[in-house]
Design a protein around this motif. Structure first.
Motif, PDB file in Angstrom:
ATOM      1  N   LEU A  86       4.915 -42.880 -34.635  1.00 37.92           N
ATOM      2  CA  LEU A  86       6.197 -43.380 -34.789  1.00 37.92           C
ATOM      3  C   LEU A  86       5.941 -44.811 -35.928  1.00 37.92           C
ATOM      4  CD1 LEU A  86       9.083 -43.198 -34.916  1.00 37.92           C
ATOM      5  CD2 LEU A  86       9.132 -44.348 -32.685  1.00 37.92           C
ATOM      6  N   GLY A  87       6.182 -44.716 -37.011  1.00 39.35           N
ATOM      7  CA  GLY A  87       5.817 -45.818 -37.877  1.00 39.35           C
ATOM      8  C   GLY A  87       6.796 -46.947 -37.776  1.00 39.35           C
ATOM      9  N   ALA A  88       6.253 -48.217 -37.920  1.00 40.84           N
ATOM     10  CA  ALA A  88       6.661 -49.648 -37.653  1.00 40.84           C
ATOM     11  C   ALA A  88       8.174 -49.544 -38.212  1.00 40.84           C
ATOM     12  CB  ALA A  88       6.122 -50.389 -38.606  1.00 40.84           C
ATOM     13  N   GLY A  89       8.864 -50.087 -37.335  1.00 44.37           N
ATOM     14  CA  GLY A  89      10.371 -50.339 -37.538  1.00 44.37           C
ATOM     15  C   GLY A  89      11.250 -48.975 -37.459  1.00 44.37           C
ATOM     16  N   SER A  90      10.542 -47.929 -36.933  1.00 46.75           N
ATOM     17  CA  SER A  90      11.366 -46.797 -36.959  1.00 46.75           C
ATOM     18  C   SER A  90      11.902 -46.356 -35.544  1.00 46.75           C
ATOM     19  CB  SER A  90      10.561 -45.518 -37.269  1.00 46.75           C
ATOM     20  OG  SER A  90      10.180 -45.607 -38.832  1.00 46.75           O
ATOM     21  N   MET A  91      12.851 -45.544 -35.447  1.00 45.33           N
ATOM     22  CA  MET A  91      13.429 -45.072 -34.212  1.00 45.33           C
ATOM     23  C   MET A  91      13.540 -43.607 -34.009  1.00 45.33           C
ATOM     24  SD  MET A  91      17.320 -46.012 -32.923  1.00 45.33           S
ATOM     25  CE  MET A  91      17.817 -45.610 -31.157  1.00 45.33           C
ATOM     26  N   VAL A  92      13.266 -42.999 -32.974  1.00 42.68           N
ATOM     27  CA  VAL A  92      13.562 -41.883 -32.608  1.00 42.68           C
ATOM     28  C   VAL A  92      14.549 -41.688 -31.658  1.00 42.68           C
ATOM     29  CG1 VAL A  92      12.772 -39.693 -31.346  1.00 42.68           C
ATOM     30  CG2 VAL A  92      11.225 -40.758 -32.915  1.00 42.68           C
ATOM     31  N   ALA A  93      15.858 -41.005 -31.953  1.00 44.02           N
ATOM     32  CA  ALA A  93      17.127 -41.033 -31.190  1.00 44.02           C
ATOM     33  C   ALA A  93      16.707 -40.460 -29.797  1.00 44.02           C
ATOM     34  CB  ALA A  93      18.245 -40.217 -32.021  1.00 44.02           C
ATOM     35  N   ALA A  94      17.693 -40.739 -28.922  1.00 39.71           N
ATOM     36  CA  ALA A  94      17.592 -40.381 -27.702  1.00 39.71           C
ATOM     37  C   ALA A  94      17.878 -38.757 -27.521  1.00 39.71           C
ATOM     38  CB  ALA A  94      18.943 -40.882 -26.905  1.00 39.71           C
ATOM     39  N   GLY A  95      16.671 -38.336 -26.548  1.00 40.55           N
ATOM     40  CA  GLY A  95      16.882 -36.870 -26.394  1.00 40.55           C
ATOM     41  C   GLY A  95      16.201 -35.984 -27.230  1.00 40.55           C
ATOM     42  N   SER A  96      15.276 -36.711 -28.260  1.00 42.98           N
ATOM     43  CA  SER A  96      14.556 -36.136 -29.203  1.00 42.98           C
ATOM     44  C   SER A  96      13.017 -35.336 -28.989  1.00 42.98           C
ATOM     45  CB  SER A  96      14.359 -36.753 -30.562  1.00 42.98           C
ATOM     46  OG  SER A  96      15.698 -37.162 -31.279  1.00 42.98           O
ATOM     47  N   LEU A  97      12.510 -34.664 -29.535  1.00 45.68           N
ATOM     48  CA  LEU A  97      11.179 -34.285 -29.255  1.00 45.68           C
ATOM     49  C   LEU A  97      10.384 -34.373 -30.616  1.00 45.68           C
ATOM     50  CD1 LEU A  97       8.908 -32.517 -27.629  1.00 45.68           C
ATOM     51  CD2 LEU A  97      10.145 -30.490 -28.335  1.00 45.68           C
ATOM     52  N   VAL A  98       9.413 -34.933 -30.695  1.00 47.58           N
ATOM     53  CA  VAL A  98       8.484 -35.250 -31.554  1.00 47.58           C
ATOM     54  C   VAL A  98       7.076 -34.329 -31.237  1.00 47.58           C
ATOM     55  CG1 VAL A  98       7.084 -36.995 -33.125  1.00 47.58           C
ATOM     56  CG2 VAL A  98       9.343 -37.606 -31.762  1.00 47.58           C
ATOM     57  N   SER A  99       7.346 -33.265 -32.279  1.00 44.46           N
ATOM     58  CA  SER A  99       6.309 -32.076 -32.052  1.00 44.46           C
ATOM     59  C   SER A  99       4.820 -32.514 -32.145  1.00 44.46           C
ATOM     60  CB  SER A  99       6.381 -30.916 -32.891  1.00 44.46           C
ATOM     61  OG  SER A  99       7.832 -30.551 -32.717  1.00 44.46           O
ATOM     62  N   PRO A 100       3.847 -31.939 -31.808  1.00 41.10           N
ATOM     63  CA  PRO A 100       2.521 -32.405 -32.009  1.00 41.10           C
ATOM     64  C   PRO A 100       2.145 -32.548 -33.409  1.00 41.10           C
ATOM     65  CG  PRO A 100       2.362 -30.783 -30.353  1.00 41.10           C
ATOM     66  CD  PRO A 100       3.751 -30.832 -30.943  1.00 41.10           C
ATOM     67  N   GLU A 101       1.394 -33.704 -33.588  1.00 40.75           N
ATOM     68  CA  GLU A 101       0.860 -34.276 -35.070  1.00 40.75           C
ATOM     69  C   GLU A 101       1.730 -34.574 -35.942  1.00 40.75           C
ATOM     70  OE1 GLU A 101      -2.674 -34.394 -34.966  1.00 40.75           O
ATOM     71  OE2 GLU A 101      -2.810 -33.331 -33.136  1.00 40.75           O
ATOM     72  N   THR A 102       3.219 -34.706 -35.436  1.00 42.21           N
ATOM     73  CA  THR A 102       4.134 -35.175 -36.462  1.00 42.21           C
ATOM     74  C   THR A 102       3.914 -36.682 -36.520  1.00 42.21           C
ATOM     75  OG1 THR A 102       5.560 -33.554 -35.697  1.00 42.21           O
ATOM     76  CG2 THR A 102       6.654 -35.355 -36.789  1.00 42.21           C
ATOM     77  N   GLN A 103       4.033 -37.089 -38.109  1.00 36.67           N
ATOM     78  CA  GLN A 103       3.938 -38.487 -38.349  1.00 36.67           C
ATOM     79  C   GLN A 103       5.310 -38.924 -39.094  1.00 36.67           C
ATOM     80  OE1 GLN A 103       0.386 -39.917 -38.126  1.00 36.67           O
ATOM     81  NE2 GLN A 103       0.420 -37.867 -37.082  1.00 36.67           N
ATOM     82  N   ILE A 104       6.006 -39.959 -38.426  1.00 35.16           N
ATOM     83  CA  ILE A 104       7.197 -40.298 -38.862  1.00 35.16           C
ATOM     84  C   ILE A 104       6.906 -41.900 -39.627  1.00 35.16           C
ATOM     85  CG2 ILE A 104       9.448 -41.046 -37.962  1.00 35.16           C
ATOM     86  CD1 ILE A 104       9.192 -39.274 -35.626  1.00 35.16           C
ATOM     87  N   PRO A 105       7.236 -41.667 -40.793  1.00 35.06           N
ATOM     88  CA  PRO A 105       7.083 -43.024 -41.530  1.00 35.06           C
ATOM     89  C   PRO A 105       7.680 -44.129 -41.128  1.00 35.06           C
ATOM     90  CG  PRO A 105       8.583 -41.453 -42.808  1.00 35.06           C
ATOM     91  CD  PRO A 105       8.113 -40.856 -41.353  1.00 35.06           C
ATOM     92  N   PRO A 106       7.239 -45.236 -41.600  1.00 34.05           N
ATOM     93  CA  PRO A 106       7.818 -46.628 -40.957  1.00 34.05           C
ATOM     94  C   PRO A 106       9.639 -46.654 -41.603  1.00 34.05           C
ATOM     95  CG  PRO A 106       5.863 -47.109 -42.124  1.00 34.05           C
ATOM     96  CD  PRO A 106       6.311 -45.665 -42.257  1.00 34.05           C
ATOM     97  N   GLY A 107      10.390 -47.541 -40.977  1.00 32.96           N
ATOM     98  CA  GLY A 107      11.572 -47.695 -41.430  1.00 32.96           C
ATOM     99  C   GLY A 107      12.661 -46.586 -41.467  1.00 32.96           C
ATOM    100  N   VAL A 108      12.544 -45.527 -40.581  1.00 30.97           N
ATOM    101  CA  VAL A 108      13.570 -44.481 -40.638  1.00 30.97           C
ATOM    102  C   VAL A 108      14.241 -44.478 -39.233  1.00 30.97           C
ATOM    103  CG1 VAL A 108      12.556 -43.591 -42.536  1.00 30.97           C
ATOM    104  CG2 VAL A 108      11.621 -42.814 -40.543  1.00 30.97           C
ATOM    105  N   LEU A 109      15.042 -43.499 -39.320  1.00 30.59           N
ATOM    106  CA  LEU A 109      15.699 -42.804 -37.948  1.00 30.59           C
ATOM    107  C   LEU A 109      15.313 -41.328 -38.025  1.00 30.59           C
ATOM    108  CD1 LEU A 109      17.371 -42.747 -35.349  1.00 30.59           C
ATOM    109  CD2 LEU A 109      19.305 -42.500 -36.983  1.00 30.59           C
ATOM    110  N   ALA A 110      14.680 -40.997 -37.017  1.00 28.53           N
ATOM    111  CA  ALA A 110      14.413 -39.433 -36.904  1.00 28.53           C
ATOM    112  C   ALA A 110      14.961 -39.070 -35.465  1.00 28.53           C
ATOM    113  CB  ALA A 110      12.942 -39.165 -36.545  1.00 28.53           C
TER     114      ALA A 110
END
Length: 174
Positions: free
Chosen positions: A109-133
């Motif tokens: 999970l990139g710097a300054g990013s957020m994963v919303a409540a109740g979410s599932l980040v699947s294996p090997e997923t790369q979430i970039p900085p500064g975003v909402l996923a």
């Protein structure tokens, strides 16, 4: 504080960190200065390594663990919110894993990013900085700048740092 050695691996906790009395740290866990691990959290580094960086917080009832030889890292000022599962992932600086979310092996999970409540980040997923996923599986929805999500990413680290100090000094058995 429940600290346990496991096969010669021992938790290391900075004296200025807060570990709630019902949190459990097992094995190769490092908690840096100003970090906090809250009530009911379990950090089980029996077969992996867990590092909680300066000013980060792992909130109530969250579980951190990983595959053999994995390194789980909660970056400086990052947040693992209530009842999360972090299994083999990395949160970069000031990233926020929302309540009840799960991050699986090899995720970032990139710097300054957020994963919303109740979410599932699947294996090997790369979430970039500064975003909402968000979602299951979590997908990038939008830049975080100027949103309420950015408020939580920015406000959470200093709030939990101050609250941890209050618990360090004000918590007493009833």
């Amino acid at each position: 504080m429940n600290l346990f050695d496991f096969e010669g691996k021992r938790p290391t906790v900075h004296p200025e960190a807060f570990i709630a009395p019902t949190a459990t740290l097992i094995g190769d866990v490092t908690v840096e200065k100003g970090a906090s691990v809250w009530y009911g959290a379990v950090l089980r580094a029996d077969i992996c390594t867990i590092v909680i960086r300066e000013g980060a917080n792992v909130q109530d009832n969250s579980v951190l663990h990983g595959a053999p030889d994995a390194v789980i890292e909660v970056g400086p000022g990052a947040t693992v919110a209530h009842s999360c599962i972090l299994h083999g992932g990395v949160l970069e600086e000031k990233a926020l894993l929302g309540n009840g979310s799960t991050m699986l092996d090899g995720t970032r999970l990139g710097a300054g990013s957020m994963v919303a409540a109740g979410s599932l980040v699947s294996p090997e997923t790369q979430i970039p900085p500064g975003v909402l996923a968000a979602g299951t599986p979590a997908q990038v929805k939008k830049p975080i700048e100027g949103t309420m999500a950015q408020f939580w990413v920015d406000a959470n680290p200093p709030y939990y740092a101050e609250l941890a100090q209050r618990h360090r000094t004000g918590l007493k058995p009833a």
